[in-house]
Design a protein around this motif. Structure first.
Motif, PDB file in Angstrom:
ATOM      1  N   ALA A   1       8.167  -0.500  -7.933  1.00 40.74           N
ATOM      2  CA  ALA A   1       7.729  -1.783  -8.496  1.00 40.74           C
ATOM      3  C   ALA A   1       8.643  -2.209  -9.644  1.00 40.74           C
ATOM      4  O   ALA A   1       9.051  -3.367  -9.736  1.00 40.74           O
ATOM      5  CB  ALA A   1       6.280  -1.677  -8.970  1.00 40.74           C
TER       6      ALA A   1
ATOM      7  N   TYR B   1      12.302  -2.991  -8.471  1.00 39.54           N
ATOM      8  CA  TYR B   1      12.299  -4.291  -7.785  1.00 39.54           C
ATOM      9  C   TYR B   1      12.191  -5.414  -8.819  1.00 39.54           C
ATOM     10  O   TYR B   1      12.880  -6.436  -8.723  1.00 39.54           O
ATOM     11  CB  TYR B   1      11.124  -4.308  -6.811  1.00 39.54           C
TER      12      TYR B   1
ATOM     13  N   ASN C   1      14.201 -11.376  -0.188  1.00 40.96           N
ATOM     14  CA  ASN C   1      12.909 -10.856   0.261  1.00 40.96           C
ATOM     15  C   ASN C   1      11.778 -11.635  -0.406  1.00 40.96           C
ATOM     16  O   ASN C   1      10.797 -12.030   0.228  1.00 40.96           O
ATOM     17  CB  ASN C   1      12.812  -9.368  -0.075  1.00 40.96           C
ATOM     18  N   ARG C   2      11.931 -11.860  -1.696  1.00 42.95           N
ATOM     19  CA  ARG C   2      10.881 -12.585  -2.436  1.00 42.95           C
ATOM     20  C   ARG C   2      10.770 -14.034  -1.943  1.00 42.95           C
ATOM     21  O   ARG C   2       9.677 -14.582  -1.811  1.00 42.95           O
ATOM     22  CB  ARG C   2      11.214 -12.530  -3.935  1.00 42.95           C
TER      23      ARG C   2
ATOM     24  N   GLY D   1       0.709  -3.650  -1.531  1.00 42.75           N
ATOM     25  CA  GLY D   1       1.966  -3.364  -2.233  1.00 42.75           C
ATOM     26  C   GLY D   1       2.545  -4.638  -2.797  1.00 42.75           C
ATOM     27  O   GLY D   1       3.676  -5.028  -2.506  1.00 42.75           O
TER      28      GLY D   1
ATOM     29  N   GLY E   1       3.427  -5.662  -5.812  1.00 43.99           N
ATOM     30  CA  GLY E   1       4.504  -5.677  -6.803  1.00 43.99           C
ATOM     31  C   GLY E   1       4.053  -6.266  -8.124  1.00 43.99           C
ATOM     32  O   GLY E   1       2.948  -6.798  -8.261  1.00 43.99           O
TER      33      GLY E   1
ATOM     34  N   ASP F   1      -1.998  -2.537  -5.183  1.00 42.37           N
ATOM     35  CA  ASP F   1      -0.768  -1.786  -5.497  1.00 42.37           C
ATOM     36  C   ASP F   1      -1.182  -0.462  -6.147  1.00 42.37           C
ATOM     37  O   ASP F   1      -2.233  -0.379  -6.794  1.00 42.37           O
ATOM     38  CB  ASP F   1       0.133  -2.587  -6.448  1.00 42.37           C
ATOM     39  N   ASN F   2      -0.350   0.568  -5.978  1.00 43.08           N
ATOM     40  CA  ASN F   2      -0.681   1.868  -6.574  1.00 43.08           C
ATOM     41  C   ASN F   2       0.038   2.105  -7.897  1.00 43.08           C
ATOM     42  O   ASN F   2      -0.141   3.160  -8.504  1.00 43.08           O
ATOM     43  CB  ASN F   2      -0.392   3.020  -5.588  1.00 43.08           C
TER      44      ASN F   2
ATOM     45  N   ASP G   1      -4.074   2.981  -3.117  1.00 41.99           N
ATOM     46  CA  ASP G   1      -2.996   3.303  -2.191  1.00 41.99           C
ATOM     47  C   ASP G   1      -3.159   2.415  -0.964  1.00 41.99           C
ATOM     48  O   ASP G   1      -4.270   2.283  -0.440  1.00 41.99           O
ATOM     49  CB  ASP G   1      -3.089   4.790  -1.806  1.00 41.99           C
ATOM     50  N   MET G   2      -2.068   1.812  -0.515  1.00 48.42           N
ATOM     51  CA  MET G   2      -2.180   0.874   0.605  1.00 48.42           C
ATOM     52  C   MET G   2      -2.671   1.539   1.888  1.00 48.42           C
ATOM     53  O   MET G   2      -3.079   0.864   2.832  1.00 48.42           O
ATOM     54  CB  MET G   2      -0.850   0.174   0.860  1.00 48.42           C
TER      55      MET G   2
ATOM     56  N   ASN H   1       4.710  -6.604   2.797  1.00 52.66           N
ATOM     57  CA  ASN H   1       6.046  -7.170   2.622  1.00 52.66           C
ATOM     58  C   ASN H   1       6.926  -6.215   1.826  1.00 52.66           C
ATOM     59  O   ASN H   1       6.709  -6.014   0.628  1.00 52.66           O
ATOM     60  CB  ASN H   1       5.931  -8.508   1.884  1.00 52.66           C
TER      61      ASN H   1
HETATM   62  C1  LIG Z   1       9.683  -3.550  -3.119  1.00 53.13           C
HETATM   63  S1  LIG Z   1       8.121  -3.836  -3.847  1.00 53.13           S
HETATM   64  C2  LIG Z   1       7.544  -5.220  -2.853  1.00 53.13           C
HETATM   65  C3  LIG Z   1       6.652  -6.178  -3.610  1.00 53.13           C
HETATM   66  C4  LIG Z   1       6.164  -7.390  -2.822  1.00 53.13           C
HETATM   67  N1  LIG Z   1       5.393  -6.981  -1.652  1.00 53.13           N
HETATM   68  C5  LIG Z   1       7.308  -8.265  -2.389  1.00 53.13           C
HETATM   69  O1  LIG Z   1       7.708  -8.211  -1.212  1.00 53.13           O
HETATM   70  O2  LIG Z   1       7.824  -9.022  -3.220  1.00 53.13           O
HETATM   71  C6  LIG Z   1       7.128  -2.472  -3.204  1.00 53.13           C
HETATM   72  C7  LIG Z   1       5.739  -2.391  -3.851  1.00 53.13           C
HETATM   73  O3  LIG Z   1       4.925  -1.487  -3.086  1.00 53.13           O
HETATM   74  C8  LIG Z   1       4.165  -0.712  -4.007  1.00 53.13           C
HETATM   75  N2  LIG Z   1       3.771   0.537  -3.338  1.00 53.13           N
HETATM   76  C9  LIG Z   1       4.569   1.568  -2.973  1.00 53.13           C
HETATM   77  N3  LIG Z   1       3.865   2.539  -2.364  1.00 53.13           N
HETATM   78  C10 LIG Z   1       2.571   2.116  -2.376  1.00 53.13           C
HETATM   79  C11 LIG Z   1       1.363   2.688  -1.891  1.00 53.13           C
HETATM   80  N4  LIG Z   1       1.359   3.878  -1.279  1.00 53.13           N
HETATM   81  N5  LIG Z   1       0.221   1.988  -2.064  1.00 53.13           N
HETATM   82  C12 LIG Z   1       0.228   0.777  -2.684  1.00 53.13           C
HETATM   83  N6  LIG Z   1       1.351   0.179  -3.153  1.00 53.13           N
HETATM   84  C13 LIG Z   1       2.514   0.838  -2.998  1.00 53.13           C
HETATM   85  C14 LIG Z   1       5.094  -0.493  -5.180  1.00 53.13           C
HETATM   86  O4  LIG Z   1       4.390  -0.132  -6.353  1.00 53.13           O
HETATM   87  C15 LIG Z   1       5.762  -1.853  -5.281  1.00 53.13           C
HETATM   88  O5  LIG Z   1       5.048  -2.708  -6.128  1.00 53.13           O
END
Ligand SMILES: C[S@@+](CC[C@H](N)C(=O)[O-])C[C@H]1O[C@@H](n2cnc3c(N)ncnc32)[C@H](O)[C@@H]1O
Length: 272
Positions: free
Chosen positions: A19, A22, A56-57, A80, A82, A106-107, A131-132, A159
């Motif tokens: 997070a 990113y 991506n955003r 997830g 972010g 988000d975790n 956790d997702m 995403n």
């Molecule tokens: C690259 S960022 C993407 C953020 C947003 N989805 C976007 O596309 O702009 C990945 C996100 O997934 C979250 N994440 C990673 N593993 C996770 C899990 N097991 N459960 C929940 N969130 C998770 C991270 O904390 C981070 O905020």
């Protein structure tokens, strides 16, 4: 079986997180020296990653706009999500339809802190620290129950998150998508993209590097066929699964990445 991962509630500034890295790529301020150093190391091998992150955003913003404007979706479950940045899902959707409701999951404990501050005044939006992969917990959470009516179509978002979780028959990306989508009404949508590379050396280097940097909180860089498999049983909408800056591009596309060591690959599916 579902994830029973220990959720960290403490922010550790010394261990990079997805997070915060990113956030740094997007030009945000919610990151630490350890995150910026990890980005510096990564850039030596995959120098196009900043543009990849920006695109991506932008993809996320375009697809949410399309879902709200063209497909009438009013409820979003964002796995997830972010750290909050500009034009988050609820802002894009509520600009089109103010009644739109969004649950962010988000975790990362920092997402919870910053998300709650941002959403304090917004009664139709919530952020859940989970956790997702913990689908039961997410679906039965009081905020999800309050905001999402699962008898109506929903857009679920994964995403750029699946590179953060490893493969597993019960808790890998395919299993998670299956158990989420089987709970959704027909006509619901799934937005999914993930980091992929055609180059086996890049896949191995980045996976090993990130796994070590984040102390095991990482999954893997995959291949386009792995992303295609996630959409099994859904209709994939135009233009199909693509590098995300090619997904219905408009004037908001950031300059495309200059090299393709890895790309963000995915699209939009509709449940039958
Ligand atoms: C690259 S960022 C993407 C953020 C947003 N989805 C976007 O596309 O702009 C990945 C996100 O997934 C979250 N994440 C990673 N593993 C996770 C899990 N097991 N459960 C929940 N969130 C998770 C991270 O904390 C981070 O905020």
């Amino acid at each position: 079986m579902q994830a029973d991962k220990q959720l960290s509630t403490e922010i550790d500034a010394n261990v990079p997180t997805a997070a915060r890295m990113y956030d740094f790529y997007l030009g945000g301020k919610d990151n630490y020296a350890a995150d910026r150093e990890a980005v510096g190391e990564l850039d030596k091998v995959v120098p196009s990653t900043r543009r990849l992150a920006l695109n991506n955003r932008r993809f996320l913003q375009r697809v949410v706009r399309v879902l709200a404007q063209d497909y009438g979706i009013r409820q979003f479950l964002d796995h997830g999500s972010g750290l909050p940045t500009q034009d988050n899902v609820h802002q894009v959707a509520q600009r089109i339809a103010p009644e739109s409701r969004v649950v962010y999951v988000d975790n990362d404990p920092m997402v919870l802190v910053h998300g709650r501050a941002l959403l304090d005044q917004n009664d139709q939006t919530a952020v859940i620290h989970a956790d997702m992969r913990a689908t039961d917990e997410i679906f039965s959470h009081p905020e999800t129950q309050r905001l999402i009516d699962f008898s109506q179509p929903v857009a679920v978002l994964f995403n750029s998150v699946f590179h953060c979780i490893p493969d597993s028959d019960t808790d890998g990306p395919r299993a998670v998508v299956r158990r989420v989508t089987e709970r959704l009404a027909p006509g619901s949508y799934a937005v999914m993209c993930q980091l992929v590379s055609e180059d086996a050396e890049v896949r191995k280097f980045v996976t090993d590097f990130m796994d070590q940097a984040t102390q095991g909180h990482w999954g893997r860089v995959r291949e386009p066929k792995d992303v295609e498999a996630l959409f099994e049983g859904m209709d994939i909408l135009e233009p199909g699964l693509v590098e995300v800056s090619d997904w219905r591009p408009d004037t908001e596309v950031a300059p495309r990445q200059l090299s393709d060591e890895w790309i963000e690959f995915g699209g939009l599916g509709r449940l039958r």
